[in-house]
Structure formats: C-alpha cells, structure tokens
Design a protein around this motif. Structure first.
Motif, PDB file in Angstrom:
ATOM      1  N   GLY A  27     -11.049 -13.312  -6.693  1.00 29.22           N
ATOM      2  CA  GLY A  27     -12.210 -12.672  -6.979  1.00 29.22           C
ATOM      3  C   GLY A  27     -11.718 -11.733  -8.589  1.00 29.22           C
ATOM      4  O   GLY A  27     -12.052 -11.588  -9.254  1.00 29.22           O
ATOM      5  N   LYS A  28     -11.103 -10.584  -7.522  1.00 23.96           N
ATOM      6  CA  LYS A  28     -10.855  -9.353  -7.865  1.00 23.96           C
ATOM      7  C   LYS A  28     -10.332  -9.127  -9.143  1.00 23.96           C
ATOM      8  O   LYS A  28     -10.077  -8.935 -10.156  1.00 23.96           O
ATOM      9  N   LEU A  29      -8.894 -10.058  -8.615  1.00 25.30           N
ATOM     10  CA  LEU A  29      -7.405 -10.500  -9.836  1.00 25.30           C
ATOM     11  C   LEU A  29      -8.658 -11.314 -10.981  1.00 25.30           C
ATOM     12  O   LEU A  29      -8.066 -11.160 -12.026  1.00 25.30           O
ATOM     13  N   ILE A  87       1.844 -10.791   3.211  1.00 25.99           N
ATOM     14  CA  ILE A  87       1.804 -10.843   1.684  1.00 25.99           C
ATOM     15  C   ILE A  87       0.818 -10.699   1.495  1.00 25.99           C
ATOM     16  O   ILE A  87       0.240 -11.144   0.435  1.00 25.99           O
ATOM     17  N   GLN A  88      -0.569 -11.418   2.359  1.00 25.07           N
ATOM     18  CA  GLN A  88      -1.934 -11.194   2.088  1.00 25.07           C
ATOM     19  C   GLN A  88      -2.552  -9.593   1.621  1.00 25.07           C
ATOM     20  O   GLN A  88      -3.146  -9.717   1.145  1.00 25.07           O
ATOM     21  N   LEU A  89      -1.856  -9.103   2.761  1.00 25.01           N
ATOM     22  CA  LEU A  89      -2.518  -7.706   2.264  1.00 25.01           C
ATOM     23  C   LEU A  89      -1.330  -7.119   1.184  1.00 25.01           C
ATOM     24  O   LEU A  89      -2.353  -6.251   0.677  1.00 25.01           O
ATOM     25  N   SER A  90      -0.336  -7.103   0.508  1.00 25.03           N
ATOM     26  CA  SER A  90       0.590  -7.165  -0.573  1.00 25.03           C
ATOM     27  C   SER A  90      -0.963  -7.122  -1.748  1.00 25.03           C
ATOM     28  O   SER A  90      -0.448  -6.646  -2.340  1.00 25.03           O
ATOM     29  N   ALA A  91      -1.140  -8.919  -1.808  1.00 29.82           N
ATOM     30  CA  ALA A  91      -2.202  -8.611  -2.201  1.00 29.82           C
ATOM     31  C   ALA A  91      -3.405  -8.136  -2.699  1.00 29.82           C
ATOM     32  O   ALA A  91      -3.658  -7.615  -3.871  1.00 29.82           O
ATOM     33  N   CYS A 113      -5.729  -3.413  -5.497  1.00 27.77           N
ATOM     34  CA  CYS A 113      -6.038  -2.367  -5.776  1.00 27.77           C
ATOM     35  C   CYS A 113      -5.874  -1.157  -7.523  1.00 27.77           C
ATOM     36  O   CYS A 113      -5.824  -0.256  -6.635  1.00 27.77           O
ATOM     37  N   ALA A 114      -4.902  -1.913  -6.518  1.00 29.89           N
ATOM     38  CA  ALA A 114      -3.346  -0.568  -6.869  1.00 29.89           C
ATOM     39  C   ALA A 114      -4.029  -0.014  -8.736  1.00 29.89           C
ATOM     40  O   ALA A 114      -4.830  -0.579  -9.430  1.00 29.89           O
ATOM     41  N   GLU A 152      -5.492   4.913  -6.265  1.00 33.71           N
ATOM     42  CA  GLU A 152      -6.637   5.799  -5.927  1.00 33.71           C
ATOM     43  C   GLU A 152      -7.280   5.555  -4.757  1.00 33.71           C
ATOM     44  O   GLU A 152      -7.803   6.490  -4.162  1.00 33.71           O
ATOM     45  N   GLY A 153      -8.320   4.878  -5.351  1.00 38.23           N
ATOM     46  CA  GLY A 153      -9.126   4.053  -4.782  1.00 38.23           C
ATOM     47  C   GLY A 153      -9.196   4.067  -3.453  1.00 38.23           C
ATOM     48  O   GLY A 153      -9.669   4.395  -1.987  1.00 38.23           O
ATOM     49  N   GLN A 154      -8.268   3.300  -2.600  1.00 36.64           N
ATOM     50  CA  GLN A 154      -7.943   3.439  -1.302  1.00 36.64           C
ATOM     51  C   GLN A 154      -7.382   4.425  -0.766  1.00 36.64           C
ATOM     52  O   GLN A 154      -7.827   5.109   0.208  1.00 36.64           O
ATOM     53  N   LEU A 155      -6.461   5.644  -1.105  1.00 35.16           N
ATOM     54  CA  LEU A 155      -6.312   6.359  -0.759  1.00 35.16           C
ATOM     55  C   LEU A 155      -7.451   7.656  -0.736  1.00 35.16           C
ATOM     56  O   LEU A 155      -8.220   8.056   0.019  1.00 35.16           O
ATOM     57  N   VAL A 156      -8.493   7.180  -1.638  1.00 32.88           N
ATOM     58  CA  VAL A 156     -10.289   7.835  -1.320  1.00 32.88           C
ATOM     59  C   VAL A 156     -10.388   7.659   0.230  1.00 32.88           C
ATOM     60  O   VAL A 156     -11.254   8.531   0.301  1.00 32.88           O
ATOM     61  N   ALA A 157     -10.347   5.910   0.274  1.00 29.37           N
ATOM     62  CA  ALA A 157     -11.047   5.300   1.013  1.00 29.37           C
ATOM     63  C   ALA A 157     -11.039   5.741   2.344  1.00 29.37           C
ATOM     64  O   ALA A 157     -11.537   5.562   3.579  1.00 29.37           O
TER      65      ALA A 157
END
Lengths: 505, 505
Positions: free
Chosen positions: B104-106, B131-135, B140-141, B269-274
């Motif tokens: 959905g995000k995509l 590969i799911q983690l990679s997606a 979020c990139a 950036e969002g992942q880094l902050v989280a």
C-alpha cells in the motif's frame, strides 16, 4: 603463526540459492578472519581464470573444515564448475555501482538509457544480491516507472541477451498477461498461424508458483529445452516453435526479476511491460497480440487497470518497433477443462483433433486469437481471420503443423494419464456462480502439478451451468496417493472452490 | 508407496543466516514433493510446541539425507534449540498479512499506528524474509516517511520491546548519528553525568561494518552483555551503565532493519529517527542530547541535511514525550587517537585519569556534551555545565564512577595491547589537510578490529598539524602478523588515507 593460508579449497555443496551466488565459510577460518569478513559480506571469489561476486554465509559448525569454502549451485556454475578441492582466493567485493541509480530513483531521479543499461547488465552478471534485487523491484513497484523509464528498461533488457533476426517482416507472437488457470491457447494458435505460412517463434515460461506454464504443458508432449540454434532451425523449417524461453537466453534478467516480484507478491506495471515486450523483441517478433483477461481473481482485476496496461504495452512496443495489439477478455473462469500439464495438453489435442468432446471455450478463444493474428499477418482480410483459422483447424492442417513442430523439437508423445483420481460432487442443486481461480490453482499444485506432469484438476462445469445435487464438479488427478490426500485435506478447509447458488424463482 | 513420511528429522547445521530463519531440505524428499515446495518457499515448521516461519532452501546433494531437514542458527533458536533428530512437520506458510501495508505504501498510502504496529510486530516475530525486509526498507528510503509516519513507526518499535521505567524525571541519554571513527565520548559522558547524581541508562551497539561500536570498546574493559534486570540493578546502584543494547531487548526490530539498510547502503531519515528515539524511550530516558557530526565522509554530509534531521528528531522525540536537543559538530576528522576497541578504551582512560597525554579533542568534546547534559538535568545553571563537567573530571569523581559502573557490570580490566605494530610516516613535509574517514575505518577493520580487541589504528596527527618528511602519521596495531600484512596491502593501493599538502607561501 608462521604460515599463512590465504586461499581455501572449494567444495560444491549442492545448495540451490537460485540465481544468487552464495559462498559458505567457517567464521573462524583464516581467510574470514584476515579479510575481516562479516556475515553476509559481499565477496569476490577467484578460481583459476574465473571469478564471481557472492554473498558470504558464515558457518559455526563442522559442516566445513577450516581449509574449505562451500559453493551454492549458482556460485559453482558462475565459477565454471570447478572440481572439489580447487583453490580459490577471496576478498571484499567492491560496491555494485549501478545500485547508486536505484538509490537515486528512491530520491526522485528517473531511470534513463544509461542507468537502465547499467542496472540490467549488473543483474545479468549476478552482481545483485537478493536484497538488492528486492530494492530494485520495490523502487519500480506500482506505477513508479513512467513510459520513458519503461522503454529504457525494455531496451536494456533486449540488449542484455541474444536476439533473433528473421528474414520475413511478418513475425507473429502472442502473450497472455495471465492469472487464469488453464487458458492454454498458445499451442493451438501457433499451429494455426504457422500452418498458414507465417513465422511464430514462440517462447514460453515454466510455472513458478502456478500449476503449469505453457512450457510445462508442452513438455508433456515434446522437448522444450532447446539451444538458440535449434530453435532457429525449427522455426526456419516449420514456421513456428513452442520452446521454453529459459533455455534460449532471451532477455535473461527477466526471470531473475520476476522471481523476486513473485516472492514479494509485488506487481510493477512498468516491469511487466518491459518483461513482455523485451522477450518479443528478442524473439525477433514484429506483430504481437496481447491477451489481458480481466476478472476478480485474475492478474488484472479491473477495466481501468486493463486500459492503463494496454496503453503502456502499445506505446512501449511502438518505441521498440513492434506492432502491438491488445485484447481484453473475460477472466472470470478457467478456459478449458484441464489444469496441470498433461490435462491441459489433453484439451489442446482434443481441439486440434476436432474431437467432439473438445472444450468449446478453449477452441473458441484460440480461434478468436488466431483469427486476429492471421489478419495482423495479412493472411486474411479484416473480419476474415476467424474463418481462416477455423478452416485450418477443421481440415487437419493445424494438427499436422503441431505434430511437425513437436517432431522438429525432438519428438511427439501422448500426455501421461494420472493413476489416482477423485471426483468432487455438488452438495446441492443450483447454478454454477463463481470459480475461485486461486484455490483451483492451489489445489492443482497440491496434487503435484507441474512436477508430476499428469497431476492437476479436470473441471466438469462452467459458469451458469445448472447442476443437480451429486453432479460431478471436478476431478483431482495425482500420480501418488499422498499428493491426492494432500489436495483433499485442502478441500476440507476450503469448500468455496466452485460456488453453486440456489436459483431464485 | 505404502508408507508416507510426512515429517523430517531436524539437524542443526550451524549456518549463520542472520535473523532470517532458513530450513534446508532435499528437493527430492517426500515432504518437499508432497507439499509442492519450490525453491525459496516460505514454510512453517512445527516441532513439539514450537513453530517458526522459515525460508526454504532446497538441496540437491548428500549434504542431507531424505529424512532430514537442516536448520540455520536463527531457525534453530526460534524452534527452541531442538536436539538433532527431533521430528518436525512442514507446510506452506500463509502470506505475511502486514506486507499488504508495505505494498500500500508503494501505491501511495501512508503508514499509520495500526499498519506500523502490524509491520513491526511481524518483523519482530521473524515473519519477514530478507527480501521482504528489503522491500520495507526501500519503501521507507530517503525522505519517504513523513513526520506522522515516523512517529507511528517509533511508537510501534517502542511497544515491540521491553521498556525501563525509572522513578526520577531526570533521565539523561545521548546519541551520536555517527560515521566518524573514534569519537568515543559516551563512556566519559556517562561517568560525568552519573557522578553528578543523574540517571543515564545508556545502551550502545556493537560494530557491524565499522572497526568498533561503543559496546565493543567497553567490552575491552568490562562485561557489556547484560540481562534487563541486571542493567536495571546497575543503574539503580550507580546511576549509569554502559550496556550492549542487543542484550536487553529494547526496540528489538531495530537491529534487524539496520542490518538490511547497511547491506543496501540505503539511508532513511525516518528510519534513523525511529531507531534512535525508540531506543531512548525504551531505555526510559527523558532528556536526550543528539550529536550530529557533519563532514564529507561522515554519515551527515551537509548542513541542510543536518537541519532536516534535527527537526525530525526533535519533533518525533516530543511526540513520544522526550526532551530532545541536538548539537551539530565538526565531522571532518576522527576524534581521539585510537580507532579500534582497546585503542579507543585507552583514549577514554587517559581522559578519565587526567593523563597529560590524553587526546584533547576527545576530552573537549566529552566535556562539551556532558556540560549540556548537566544543564538539561538541572545540575548546573545554563552556561555552567561545562565547568561542572570539568571539575567532575579533574577531581577524579568521573574515573571513580566509571570504575564503579564497570565493577557493577562485572569487573574492570585494562584494555589489551597489540603485539604487532607498524608505523606509517609522512612521505614529504607539509600540513595535514584531509582525513579519509572511510579508509581509516577500513584499515582498522583489516587489521582485525573489532574482533581482535587490541587491533586498530593509532593516529599521531590532527588536521592543520605541520609535519616534516618522515614524521609518524599513524601506527597500525594487530594481534597477528597476517592481519598486519593485510592492512599494509591495502595501504599499497590507497595512499590518500591522510593527505599532506605542501604549504603555499
């Protein structure tokens, strides 16, 4: 420590890691320590004059000695199949440069010819790990590739593989976007089109998660694994072929990308179009008919999605020099009675042999498609294609051509028949209202298709049929009782495979 | 086929596949055939009352018998460490439902509290393949997570793990965004802050690709692997701790996500902050100082990127109830002399012991950070924190507190000294103009850091120093001659580790 071991002896481990080359090494071996390898490092392996970039998996057991490195099948093949014990050296692999284009895409840049080519070449060379492939596929997901990007990727995919070049300017091809069980029109269409003197160098795929691909179905009757040269000879001799695409190296990155897309259950319109069009261009085709079945459990679920796809297919095709036409068809129920390689082959042969019991929906759809293609190939005037296709079928020329193609590919045999069968009956009377195409595909897979060629499902009803309680709905076919039992287990929990609704007065 | 084998005997293979559980099986074993498993199927394994979802890797060799299934370390642990030979049953795993939110995000939807929670819980449970983690990471990139999504993911990460709750409302913490070799201020800051009666329950990470994390450095002096309860006891007794975060299960999905991000070399950036904020909240911290070094080879390369990150950190922190302050610092050169666990520990001890040879940059930066934190904790008036920090260092209370923390964690030892060293000298005279932080980190890794605790690099110069030809620039430290040789090899091809420019008149 007086002597230093900076190489390891290779050992083929027989581990299938798909296209991703993997090398296994003890975490406490000298090479891992002195190179500073960490788990899942990307390493370059050198053996004699071959090298490969592989993902490193560390081992903390006696599976390997301190002097050994294990190879997955993909790594072993890319290293030229070295004998056990050969020496290899290892060092950190440099980062894959084209990944910077994938990162750029995530930051809003667009792919162009240069970046598309760099990415596709690196994927072909095996430089992308599975998680990198996943990042690429995700970056392309949904509608994120615009027309120009789709064209760039299609071009890159074509130039990464071999390509046929035929002397004729009428070279036909067809493709079905898929998601519908059965629907095995291709062999019939190829036979009719080639019987009328047109070229049709058809390559097809094997099933990955479905109960059969066209290549699996054909393999229950003939040889489909062919070299590039063999395929060329068959087409030059017979006008058509029905080869497994994976064996002739057309658009070789496509299978790699598709595998990851399926594992993620992620569609990309742009990737789908690049996949289809690149294979047609590489096959040397010039006029292509694309069938887009639309239905709630088909791949394309709405008319608007079908229209978007149609536009993208036609425009990308045009940019690559193809005359692409699309036909949007009913994807509400399976086409034909059989689902599974041999059962689908039986349907095909019944149609080609003008058998009175041949499934009429498969026959009709094949004639419709073949008719349009005969018009595209200018063998029939507009509106006359269907009649020509029908004549070709009725007078036996289609069957003769089909057999001739099979013989040129390596021989013809009747498809095998399953030893174990079980019929499922209607629990009450009513009208056949709904087919769950996904459950039907799953049942056929559980029964053993496509590996067990005779396994699958034989349907006895179609949408709208009136049935009495106890009437046969479908029969499970299996080569082993265990597989049959497994399919029956699934039925215990999933009654709504074919829905019978009581009639309203 | 009279008997059917629908189970296999488990065997621990000792293969480290990171957090992804993998199960190995012969492609021609009865279970693989009857279940219709294909390569890289996601399968559910049941053994006694435990189960795991694993990626299936098929084997075509005698590595396993037809009655065996091999387990990777992650699969073995998640199954509760079964003994070799135990029976297990296998079937297809259902699709991971939260992947639909990633899809959905995509397609343009945004994450909310519900979808973020579902994804993070599935990642924690090990339901995502690599590969799911990679997606997920790719989705979020860059800047694709907005503030609300970042907050939702941060909340989900906090609630997925354990959480400390301290009685005080002054609970300090610090974090450095990283990318700079050395820069090991944390142990000094914790000692100063805790010596002044404030709580500072600090958890740190180990190195993944860098030559040392704070946890690795601390491990050359004390125990860092602690239970949740042990960490709580240490903080209650001494006011502070220096634990390895991986051992206390705070924000457990963070390490999993970070590993994939690093392998893809993809920042979000969002992942880094989280990641940062969730660990601080879980540690029970309330006032947090975040150091953002900016430099051409640091993680944050521009002032504008630093400002964006600062805003996102402060606002997300506020949403989670944290008082977050950020400080943007010079990221042009390493801080301290040592790079590698024991060499960094030596720098730390020299500062804490007020040694005349202590690296002044490390001392200064530690005092600066500790000073701000003493003000945030209201132990010093605004503008007075630095002086208090300095007094705490000079009068020995910081060193006493550091030692007390180490003793509470399990003991204190002097860091080890490398047996093999080699000094690199300036080839010509001039001014030290540039440090390639990436090459310096790489050299230290090649010399054996962080696994070889004494290994690494000792710097003899800083930016702006005037040096004569032949003056020492840095010394390589290694525990084995092979590793030393390997670092020297790297230097052969990479002369520009520290650049000396001739002075202009």
């Amino acid at each position: 420590m007086d002597t230093q071991l900076d190489f390891l002896h290779l050992r083929r481990l027989g581990i299938n890691t798909h296209q991703e080359p993997v090398v296994y090494m003890r975490q406490d071996c000298q090479v891992a320590i002195s190179e500073g390898f960490y788990a899942h490092s990307r390493v370059e392996v050198h053996c004699a004059d071959q090298s490969v970039i592989a993902t490193l998996v560390l081992v903390c057991s006696e599976l390997l000695s301190h002097e050994e490195a294990g190879l997955s099948e993909a790594a072993w093949h890319r290293l030229g199949c070295p004998a056990d014990g050969e020496q290899a050296r290892f060092h950190h692999a440099r980062p894959v440069e084209s990944m910077s284009f994938v990162r750029g895409k995530l930051y809003g840049q667009r792919f162009n010819d240069e970046s598309a080519k760099a990415i596709i070449e690196d994927i072909k060379a095996g430089h992308y790990s599975d998680i990198q492939l996943s990042a690429f596929v995700t970056a392309c997901a949904g509608d994120r590739l615009d027309l120009d990007e789709t064209i760039a990727i299609t071009r890159a995919m074509v130039s990464s593989g071999q390509r046929f070049d035929w002397s004729s300017d009428k070279v036909l091809d067809k493709h079905c976007v898929g998601g519908l069980p059965g629907n095995r029109t291709t062999p019939i269409v190829v036979a009719i089109v080639a019987a009328n003197g047109l070229l049709m160098p058809k390559t097809s795929s094997r099933a990955i998660t479905s109960p059969a691909g066209t290549a699996d179905t054909m393999e229950s009757m003939t040889t489909v694994t062919m070299t590039f040269e063999h395929m060329r000879d068959v087409v030059e001799q017979e006008g058509g072929c029905l080869a497994w695409g994976g064996s002739v190296s057309l658009s070789p990155t496509d299978d790699i990308v598709i595998r990851v897309e399926r594992a993620l259950d992620l569609d990309s319109e742009g990737q789908l179009v690049a996949s289809v069009i690149s294979k047609k261009v590489a096959a040397g085709s010039k006029q292509v008919l694309i069938d887009i079945p639309v239905g709630p459990t088909a791949k394309v679920r709405s008319q608007s999605m079908a229209q978007t796809l149609k536009q993208l297919l036609e425009k990308t095709g045009a940019a690559l020099g193809l005359d692409v036409r699309t036909i949007i068809t009913d994807g509400n129920q399976p086409i034909g009675r059989g689902i599974g390689p041999a059962l689908e082959a039986r349907d095909i042969l019944q149609v080609l042999r003008n058998d009175g019991h041949a499934p009429q929906d498969l026959r009709e759809k094949s004639l419709q498609l073949a008719g349009i293609m005969l018009e595209m190939g200018e063998k029939a005037a507009v509106g006359q294609g269907y009649a020509l296709a029908q004549r070709t079928l009725l007078d036996g020329r289609a069957m003769d051509k089909f057999k001739a193609i099979c013989l040129a590919q390596g021989g013809f045999m009747e498809p095998p028949v399953a030893e174990f069968t079980h019929c499922i009956h209607a629990q009450h009377s009513g009208v056949v209202a709904y087919f769950n195409n996904r459950f039907i595909a799953r049942l056929a897979s559980l029964a053993g298709a496509p590996n067990a060629k005779a396994a699958g499902i034989e349907l006895h009803v179609t949408l709208g049929d009136e049935v009495e309680a106890g009437a046969p709905l479908f029969t499970l076919h299996a080569e082993a009782p265990g597989e049959l039992a497994y399919a029956l287990d699934f039925l215990d929990g999933h009654t709504d495979v074919i829905r019978i609704e009581e009639q309203m007065v």
